[in-house]
Motif scaffolding. Sequence first.
Motif, PDB file in Angstrom:
ATOM      1  N   THR A 114       3.296 -14.547   2.318  1.00 39.47           N
ATOM      2  CA  THR A 114       3.949 -13.506   3.109  1.00 39.47           C
ATOM      3  C   THR A 114       3.664 -12.141   2.495  1.00 39.47           C
ATOM      4  O   THR A 114       3.874 -11.916   1.310  1.00 39.47           O
ATOM      5  N   ILE A 115       3.177 -11.223   3.332  1.00 42.94           N
ATOM      6  CA  ILE A 115       2.832  -9.864   2.908  1.00 42.94           C
ATOM      7  C   ILE A 115       3.762  -8.884   3.612  1.00 42.94           C
ATOM      8  O   ILE A 115       3.846  -8.883   4.839  1.00 42.94           O
ATOM      9  N   ALA A 116       4.463  -8.089   2.849  1.00 45.27           N
ATOM     10  CA  ALA A 116       5.358  -7.086   3.414  1.00 45.27           C
ATOM     11  C   ALA A 116       4.754  -5.699   3.233  1.00 45.27           C
ATOM     12  O   ALA A 116       4.065  -5.421   2.249  1.00 45.27           O
ATOM     13  N   VAL A 117       5.031  -4.828   4.196  1.00 47.95           N
ATOM     14  CA  VAL A 117       4.493  -3.466   4.185  1.00 47.95           C
ATOM     15  C   VAL A 117       5.645  -2.487   4.343  1.00 47.95           C
ATOM     16  O   VAL A 117       6.379  -2.540   5.339  1.00 47.95           O
ATOM     17  N   THR A 118       5.829  -1.607   3.377  1.00 43.34           N
ATOM     18  CA  THR A 118       6.855  -0.575   3.517  1.00 43.34           C
ATOM     19  C   THR A 118       6.335   0.534   4.432  1.00 43.34           C
ATOM     20  O   THR A 118       5.130   0.720   4.584  1.00 43.34           O
ATOM     21  N   GLY A 119       7.255   1.271   5.038  1.00 43.91           N
ATOM     22  CA  GLY A 119       6.850   2.357   5.938  1.00 43.91           C
ATOM     23  C   GLY A 119       5.956   1.860   7.056  1.00 43.91           C
ATOM     24  O   GLY A 119       5.025   2.552   7.485  1.00 43.91           O
ATOM     25  N   ALA A 120       6.247   0.661   7.549  1.00 48.64           N
ATOM     26  CA  ALA A 120       5.330  -0.011   8.473  1.00 48.64           C
ATOM     27  C   ALA A 120       5.217   0.666   9.831  1.00 48.64           C
ATOM     28  O   ALA A 120       4.254   0.408  10.568  1.00 48.64           O
ATOM     29  N   THR A 121       6.170   1.517  10.183  1.00 50.20           N
ATOM     30  CA  THR A 121       6.057   2.212  11.468  1.00 50.20           C
ATOM     31  C   THR A 121       5.403   3.585  11.313  1.00 50.20           C
ATOM     32  O   THR A 121       5.271   4.322  12.295  1.00 50.20           O
ATOM     33  N   GLY A 122       5.004   3.924  10.104  1.00 51.02           N
ATOM     34  CA  GLY A 122       4.299   5.182   9.882  1.00 51.02           C
ATOM     35  C   GLY A 122       2.856   5.090  10.350  1.00 51.02           C
ATOM     36  O   GLY A 122       2.369   4.026  10.762  1.00 51.02           O
ATOM     37  N   GLN A 123       2.132   6.197  10.258  1.00 59.08           N
ATOM     38  CA  GLN A 123       0.766   6.243  10.778  1.00 59.08           C
ATOM     39  C   GLN A 123      -0.162   5.300  10.025  1.00 59.08           C
ATOM     40  O   GLN A 123      -0.996   4.623  10.633  1.00 59.08           O
TER      41      GLN A 123
ATOM     42  N   GLY B 214       0.979   2.722   7.970  1.00 53.49           N
ATOM     43  CA  GLY B 214       1.580   1.398   8.007  1.00 53.49           C
ATOM     44  C   GLY B 214       1.245   0.625   9.262  1.00 53.49           C
ATOM     45  O   GLY B 214       0.953  -0.584   9.206  1.00 53.49           O
ATOM     46  N   ARG B 215       1.282   1.288  10.410  1.00 52.54           N
ATOM     47  CA  ARG B 215       0.962   0.604  11.671  1.00 52.54           C
ATOM     48  C   ARG B 215      -0.469   0.068  11.661  1.00 52.54           C
ATOM     49  O   ARG B 215      -0.741  -1.029  12.149  1.00 52.54           O
ATOM     50  N   LEU B 216      -1.392   0.857  11.122  1.00 55.76           N
ATOM     51  CA  LEU B 216      -2.781   0.423  11.057  1.00 55.76           C
ATOM     52  C   LEU B 216      -2.942  -0.775  10.124  1.00 55.76           C
ATOM     53  O   LEU B 216      -3.718  -1.695  10.407  1.00 55.76           O
ATOM     54  N   VAL B 217      -2.209  -0.782   9.012  1.00 63.03           N
ATOM     55  CA  VAL B 217      -2.273  -1.909   8.093  1.00 63.03           C
ATOM     56  C   VAL B 217      -1.727  -3.173   8.756  1.00 63.03           C
ATOM     57  O   VAL B 217      -2.330  -4.251   8.656  1.00 63.03           O
ATOM     58  N   ILE B 218      -0.603  -3.047   9.441  1.00 59.85           N
ATOM     59  CA  ILE B 218      -0.029  -4.205  10.135  1.00 59.85           C
ATOM     60  C   ILE B 218      -1.017  -4.769  11.144  1.00 59.85           C
ATOM     61  O   ILE B 218      -1.217  -5.996  11.233  1.00 59.85           O
ATOM     62  N   GLU B 219      -1.673  -3.907  11.907  1.00 59.90           N
ATOM     63  CA  GLU B 219      -2.664  -4.375  12.881  1.00 59.90           C
ATOM     64  C   GLU B 219      -3.800  -5.104  12.181  1.00 59.90           C
ATOM     65  O   GLU B 219      -4.275  -6.145  12.655  1.00 59.90           O
ATOM     66  N   GLY B 220      -4.241  -4.564  11.047  1.00 59.24           N
ATOM     67  CA  GLY B 220      -5.316  -5.205  10.302  1.00 59.24           C
ATOM     68  C   GLY B 220      -4.915  -6.557   9.753  1.00 59.24           C
ATOM     69  O   GLY B 220      -5.710  -7.505   9.758  1.00 59.24           O
ATOM     70  N   LEU B 221      -3.679  -6.663   9.278  1.00 62.28           N
ATOM     71  CA  LEU B 221      -3.184  -7.941   8.772  1.00 62.28           C
ATOM     72  C   LEU B 221      -3.090  -8.974   9.895  1.00 62.28           C
ATOM     73  O   LEU B 221      -3.428 -10.152   9.696  1.00 62.28           O
ATOM     74  N   LYS B 222      -2.657  -8.537  11.058  1.00 62.16           N
ATOM     75  CA  LYS B 222      -2.580  -9.453  12.205  1.00 62.16           C
ATOM     76  C   LYS B 222      -3.968  -9.969  12.578  1.00 62.16           C
ATOM     77  O   LYS B 222      -4.149 -11.151  12.881  1.00 62.16           O
TER      78      LYS B 222
ATOM     79  N   ASP C 271      -9.761   4.142   7.674  1.00 62.77           N
ATOM     80  CA  ASP C 271     -10.544   3.710   6.511  1.00 62.77           C
ATOM     81  C   ASP C 271      -9.632   3.221   5.385  1.00 62.77           C
ATOM     82  O   ASP C 271      -9.850   2.159   4.796  1.00 62.77           O
ATOM     83  N   PHE C 272      -8.601   4.014   5.070  1.00 60.92           N
ATOM     84  CA  PHE C 272      -7.692   3.640   3.983  1.00 60.92           C
ATOM     85  C   PHE C 272      -6.879   2.393   4.345  1.00 60.92           C
ATOM     86  O   PHE C 272      -6.577   1.572   3.471  1.00 60.92           O
ATOM     87  N   ALA C 273      -6.534   2.245   5.614  1.00 58.40           N
ATOM     88  CA  ALA C 273      -5.809   1.045   6.038  1.00 58.40           C
ATOM     89  C   ALA C 273      -6.676  -0.194   5.858  1.00 58.40           C
ATOM     90  O   ALA C 273      -6.200  -1.247   5.418  1.00 58.40           O
ATOM     91  N   ALA C 274      -7.964  -0.080   6.177  1.00 64.27           N
ATOM     92  CA  ALA C 274      -8.876  -1.214   6.006  1.00 64.27           C
ATOM     93  C   ALA C 274      -8.982  -1.605   4.539  1.00 64.27           C
ATOM     94  O   ALA C 274      -9.056  -2.796   4.199  1.00 64.27           O
ATOM     95  N   ALA C 275      -8.970  -0.607   3.650  1.00 64.24           N
ATOM     96  CA  ALA C 275      -9.003  -0.903   2.215  1.00 64.24           C
ATOM     97  C   ALA C 275      -7.737  -1.636   1.784  1.00 64.24           C
ATOM     98  O   ALA C 275      -7.791  -2.570   0.973  1.00 64.24           O
ATOM     99  N   ALA C 276      -6.595  -1.209   2.316  1.00 62.14           N
ATOM    100  CA  ALA C 276      -5.334  -1.868   1.976  1.00 62.14           C
ATOM    101  C   ALA C 276      -5.334  -3.318   2.441  1.00 62.14           C
ATOM    102  O   ALA C 276      -4.897  -4.219   1.708  1.00 62.14           O
ATOM    103  N   VAL C 277      -5.832  -3.554   3.650  1.00 63.18           N
ATOM    104  CA  VAL C 277      -5.879  -4.922   4.177  1.00 63.18           C
ATOM    105  C   VAL C 277      -6.762  -5.796   3.300  1.00 63.18           C
ATOM    106  O   VAL C 277      -6.413  -6.942   2.978  1.00 63.18           O
ATOM    107  N   GLU C 278      -7.897  -5.267   2.872  1.00 64.32           N
ATOM    108  CA  GLU C 278      -8.786  -6.036   1.980  1.00 64.32           C
ATOM    109  C   GLU C 278      -8.100  -6.322   0.653  1.00 64.32           C
ATOM    110  O   GLU C 278      -8.158  -7.442   0.138  1.00 64.32           O
TER     111      GLU C 278
END
Length: 279
Positions: free
Chosen positions: A2-11, A13-21, A169-176
Amino acid sequence: MTIAVTGATGQLGRLVIEGLKEKGAEAVALVRDPAKADGMGVPARKADYDQPDTLEPALEGVDTLLLISGSEIGQRARQHKAVIDAAKTAGVKRIVYTSLLNAPTSTLSLADEHRATEAMLADSGLSVTLLRNGWYTENYTGSVPPAVANGAFVGSAGDGRISSATREDFAAAAVEALTGTGHEGQTYELAGDESYTLSELAAEISAQTGKDIPYADMPPAEYAKILESIGLPAGLAAALASFDAEAAKGVLYSEDKTLSKLIGRPTTPLSKSVAAALA
């Protein structure tokens, strides 16, 4: 896992959540107001930095936490400490943190809170991955429409070169970093593949619009007054002007290509970001 993301509704955070999905990861959105996470397609839990009692329950059962640095400058070290403490108590195994490019040596006023957070993470006993994010391209392209409307792009960055990348770009790095292998204990300096000055940014805007949009460089105090005149709080205006003043010294420049290596593709070109801003 299980991976949790803080500030997930921010600009970011939303991109990271989409990438994780897209990766099929089991993601959880940690947000101040779970109602704002409706439609994100993942479970949302209330986690308010300023209400520490909400943090440990929100982190129950979480293996890895992406701690996206808070947006309240001056409050972030305290807020991040509350999250780190709660993560330790809840049994979180690893924290991935969005820090600042060259945090140990950066002269940006933002750097102090990032350095403090990195120190707390080092002392936490948890596995840590540091994503030292460079400047977001959107920090500048957000000013493209008013620049076109007013006939000039204004700032205080002089001829300083800026190696920015987009939130995508930064969201993709976080997902990786969250889902890939070999990232535990690593520190990544992340910057865009290309660099530019604000004069070059203005030239790109001019080329895409067919209008003459020059860059108007001005002293930081004068630039701060302009930002205040369009409605920004005085403290924020002064901070933004100070960031430009440091950019003039090269603080936002880096030749590091770790970001593109991490995400497996070139970072987003400035021309594409300008086109998106104009659209």
